[in-house]
Design an enzyme around this catalytic site. Structure first.
Site, PDB file in Angstrom:
ATOM      1  N   CYS A 122       0.843  -1.187   0.000  1.00  0.00           N
ATOM      2  CA  CYS A 122       0.000   0.000   0.000  1.00  0.00           C
ATOM      3  C   CYS A 122       0.882   1.241   0.000  1.00  0.00           C
ATOM      4  O   CYS A 122       2.097   1.162  -0.087  1.00  0.00           O
ATOM      5  CB  CYS A 122      -0.906  -0.002   1.234  1.00  0.00           C
ATOM      6  SG  CYS A 122      -1.889  -1.512   1.419  1.00  0.00           S
ATOM      7  N   ILE A 147      -4.632  -7.341  -0.751  1.00  0.00           N
ATOM      8  CA  ILE A 147      -3.984  -8.624  -1.016  1.00  0.00           C
ATOM      9  C   ILE A 147      -4.556  -9.717  -0.111  1.00  0.00           C
ATOM     10  O   ILE A 147      -4.955 -10.776  -0.568  1.00  0.00           O
ATOM     11  CB  ILE A 147      -2.455  -8.522  -0.788  1.00  0.00           C
ATOM     12  CG1 ILE A 147      -1.850  -7.423  -1.675  1.00  0.00           C
ATOM     13  CG2 ILE A 147      -1.787  -9.871  -1.038  1.00  0.00           C
ATOM     14  CD1 ILE A 147      -1.935  -7.688  -3.147  1.00  0.00           C
ATOM     15  N   ASN A 178       1.809  -0.591   5.473  1.00  0.00           N
ATOM     16  CA  ASN A 178       2.170  -0.955   4.102  1.00  0.00           C
ATOM     17  C   ASN A 178       2.996  -2.228   4.161  1.00  0.00           C
ATOM     18  O   ASN A 178       4.028  -2.271   4.831  1.00  0.00           O
ATOM     19  CB  ASN A 178       2.993   0.168   3.458  1.00  0.00           C
ATOM     20  CG  ASN A 178       3.634  -0.247   2.148  1.00  0.00           C
ATOM     21  OD1 ASN A 178       3.123  -1.094   1.436  1.00  0.00           O
ATOM     22  ND2 ASN A 178       4.775   0.354   1.832  1.00  0.00           N
ATOM     23  N   GLY A 179       2.569  -3.284   3.456  1.00  0.00           N
ATOM     24  CA  GLY A 179       3.369  -4.496   3.401  1.00  0.00           C
ATOM     25  C   GLY A 179       2.584  -5.738   3.736  1.00  0.00           C
ATOM     26  O   GLY A 179       1.349  -5.768   3.629  1.00  0.00           O
ATOM     27  N   GLU A 180       3.306  -6.777   4.144  1.00  0.00           N
ATOM     28  CA  GLU A 180       2.696  -8.046   4.508  1.00  0.00           C
ATOM     29  C   GLU A 180       3.444  -8.646   5.697  1.00  0.00           C
ATOM     30  O   GLU A 180       4.675  -8.580   5.758  1.00  0.00           O
ATOM     31  CB  GLU A 180       2.755  -9.055   3.345  1.00  0.00           C
ATOM     32  CG  GLU A 180       2.123  -8.587   2.047  1.00  0.00           C
ATOM     33  CD  GLU A 180       0.613  -8.473   2.104  1.00  0.00           C
ATOM     34  OE1 GLU A 180       0.006  -9.012   3.052  1.00  0.00           O
ATOM     35  OE2 GLU A 180       0.038  -7.840   1.199  1.00  0.00           O
TER      36      GLU A 180
END
Length: 652
Positions: free
Chosen positions: A2, A55, A78-80
């Site tokens: 993101c 996602i 932002n990220g996973e």
């Protein structure tokens, strides 16, 4: 994946904070095209913004910014987090079943921070991320970045606001933005073709270092102090722990353990509620990733390759052969020079600050191509740093041994002659070198190697080789170069008995996050594609550093343990070839297809009028490059990428 932005302190804005935060996040739409969200705490003067690329849990339950169940914390993320399911189970076991809104990793991270605190939650989380967290109880803002620096995060004081964002263009939308150009950072850019953390191209704006977090407490905010970064993870500690418990088995046993570990990593990184695939170049790193993805997948993996019409730079055939052997659903596009050149005008805005790794062009093209079919792409990045794949790991120590036998006056004379080596002679020398230098880059590297003969030691040789302009402060008006040794000589490096390990360690701290990961993040996000990097899982890094250096950067056979693993799935004949990299015919393009564009940006009268560069040495390099006497492609690309970026800033 993101885009995030926000700030603390909007009392003196004179504008509605909601309008400001929406303006900041709107320019990050490419990072998150699916949804835009804002959260504002008027009592504390806090505004968070978020652009979402959905996602995991694409339902409204995963929307951001998000508040914790108690309402104490708010996050824009932002990220996973790849191990979020394990973290969620651990939270439930210790606190009882929670009433979860959905199944997003963001919600799990938020509740983990509330239960365990920021540092413990960061140590527990495995992933790639950057986030901002507001704690209402302590009235503090915390910013954090993943261990190796896969996700970007900028921050700094803008007027009376402490602001942060995934990209600089979002900060520039703040109404108090007036940051001047950092000319010292520009000299570093000319040396390294990227701007090393913690600097940015703008004074007063910093990159958060990988593996760190900062907390802006009320006292810091009142005094407008920059918060001090705190490390929650250390590559040095990881390396030292791994070296203290070296792997005790054989090479075959090590490849087997790496096989099992990478499968476990991939099971976590292949979790997504959207289509997923992988980049495949046909080289060792990407082929291992794809081969093991096929092993843990229930169907054919989607793979993507971009090729070029110029045969010397085209790796599509090798990738196609690997894909055919593994049985992937392979997608390939062969690009004409015109299609690649059409990307050049986009680069200044795409990278948001000067950036001059020319493989940025094919990286964007393959990302855009993959995004037409998937939303997530796994890559083989990090394999060279972790498993010793760069040619310099072989030839710098060999060059150092040769240099040591030369009298110092002779070395100084030889080094001074580097600029006189014609491009054709450099290419002829490269063809006879065992390191497999690509012909397209040889004319640049050979003079650089000769110039490095004047270095004092191996570290000096390395510093010379990784530099572009050797005296960048002489090019930038009114600037001095900060001590570049702080980047190429990490002060906290472990003591290595083998210089190859020192180079791998240094590259992992500098070249990898500042260049490689920044390149991939900006290129992929410009296409709204999330990328994941299995080799940078901390467990993989720890295993790699427990292995003998000869199993990684072996003379004549780099990445030996990875090769042994890959040969279980792909015949050696398909993948054992000289390292090529992700190159483009830049030298020729500058002399022909890009000549008019470059001439305009390098015009001496223009440079003199702008007052940033000394036109003399730049014009000399351009004339020599056009004539073919020298290959200055990378030096000139540095100047051109700054000029293109600067032109975009003036037009904005």
């Amino acid at each position: 994946m993101c885009g995030i932005a926000g700030f603390v302190g909007f009392d003196a804005l004179g504008e509605v904070p909601g309008v400001v935060i929406e303006a900041m996040t709107s320019v990050l739409a490419h990072r998150g095209p699916d949804e835009q969200g804002t959260w504002i705490d008027p009592a504390r003067g806090v505004a968070f913004g978020h652009r979402r690329l959905a996602i995991i849990d694409p339902s409204p339950a995963g929307s951001q910014p998000m508040q914790s169940h108690s309402g104490r914390l708010a996050i824009t993320f932002n990220g996973e987090i790849y191990n979020y399911a394990e973290m969620r189970a651990e939270l439930e076991a210790s606190q009882g079943a929670a009433r979860w809104r959905g199944h997003s990793d963001t919600e799990v991270l938020l509740e983990a921070i509330e239960a365990w605190g920021v540092e413990r939650a960061l140590r527990r989380a495995i992933g790639m991320f950057a986030f901002a967290l507001w704690d209402r109880a302590s009235a503090s803002l915390t910013l954090a970045r993943d261990r190796m620096g896969e996700k970007p995060l900028y921050h700094g004081w803008i007027g009376a606001s402490f602001a942060f964002a995934s990209e600089l263009k979002a900060l520039a939308r703040h109404p108090a933005w007036s940051q001047p150009l950092d000319r010292e950072a520009l000299t570093l850019f000319l040396r390294y073709n990227c701007i090393p953390a913690p600097r940015s191209i703008w004074k007063g704006i910093s990159k958060l270092p990988p593996g760190h977090f900062v907390t802006l407490a009320p006292a810091d905010a009142a005094a407008r102090r920059e918060p001090r970064p705190v490390a929650y993870w250390s590559l040095r500690e990881t390396v030292e722990s791994a070296r203290a418990a070296p792997f005790a088995g054989t090479l075959d046993e090590a490849s087997g353990e790496l096989d099992a570990l990478l499968r476990e990593v991939l099971r976590g990184q292949m979790i997504a509620d959207v289509p997923l695939g992988a980049f495949l170049s046909g080289g060792i790193d990407s082929s291992v990733v794809v081969a093991l993805m096929q092993q843990v997948s229930t169907g054919p993996v989607k793979t993507f390759t971009v090729g070029f019409a110029e045969s010397a730079y085209d790796e599509a055939a090798q990738a196609r052969a690997v894909a055919r052997h593994l049985g992937t659903e392979h997608h390939e596009i062969v690009l004409s020079p015109r299609e690649a050149l059409d990307v050049v005008p986009l680069l200044g805005s795409m990278y948001d600050e000067p950036f001059a790794d020319s493989s940025q062009i094919p990286t964007f093209l393959v990302s855009r191509f993959a995004r037409s079919r998937v939303t997530v792409g796994l890559t083989g990045d990090g394999g060279d740093e972790v498993f010793g794949g760069y040619n310099r790991y072989e030839w710098i120590p060999r060059l150092a041994r040769g240099v040591a036998s030369m009298p110092r006056p002779l070395r100084r004379i030889a080094g001074s002659l580097a600029s006189a080596v014609p491009a054709g002679v450099a290419a002829a020398i490269a063809e006879r070198m065992p390191s497999g230098l690509r012909a397209g880059t040889a004319a640049d590297r050979i003079p650089k190697m000769i110039a490095a003969l004047d270095a004092d030691d191996e570290a000096g040789l390395y510093a010379s080789v990784v530099s572009h302009w050797s005296a960048p402060s002489s090019l930038v008006a009114g600037a001095r170069e900060p001590d570049s040794r702080a980047r190429t000589y990490p002060g906290d490096a472990p003591r290595f008995g083998d210089f190859r390990e020192w180079m791998m360690y240094t590259d992992s701290l500098t070249y990898l996050p500042d260049d490689i990961l920044a390149k991939v993040d900006r290129a992929a996000m410009a296409a709204s594609l999330e990328t994941r990097v299995p080799y940078l899982d901390p467990r993989v890094i720890a295993l790699a550093w427990s292995l003998p250096v000869a199993w990684r950067a072996e003379r004549g056979e780099s990445k030996k343990v990875l090769r042994r693993l890959l040969h279980r799935y792909v015949p050696a004949a398909l993948v054992d070839r000289p390292k090529a990299g992700f190159a483009i015919p830049l030298a020729r393009w500058l002399r022909h297809d890009l000549r008019d564009w470059a001439e305009a940006l390098l015009d001496p009268h223009r440079l003199a009028h702008e007052g940033i560069f000394d036109p003399g040495p730049i014009r000399k390099a351009w004339d020599e490059h056009l004539s073919g006497r020298r290959d200055w492609q990378y030096h000139l690309w540095d100047i051109l990428m700054f000029q293109a970026w600067h032109e975009g800033q003036r037009a904005a």
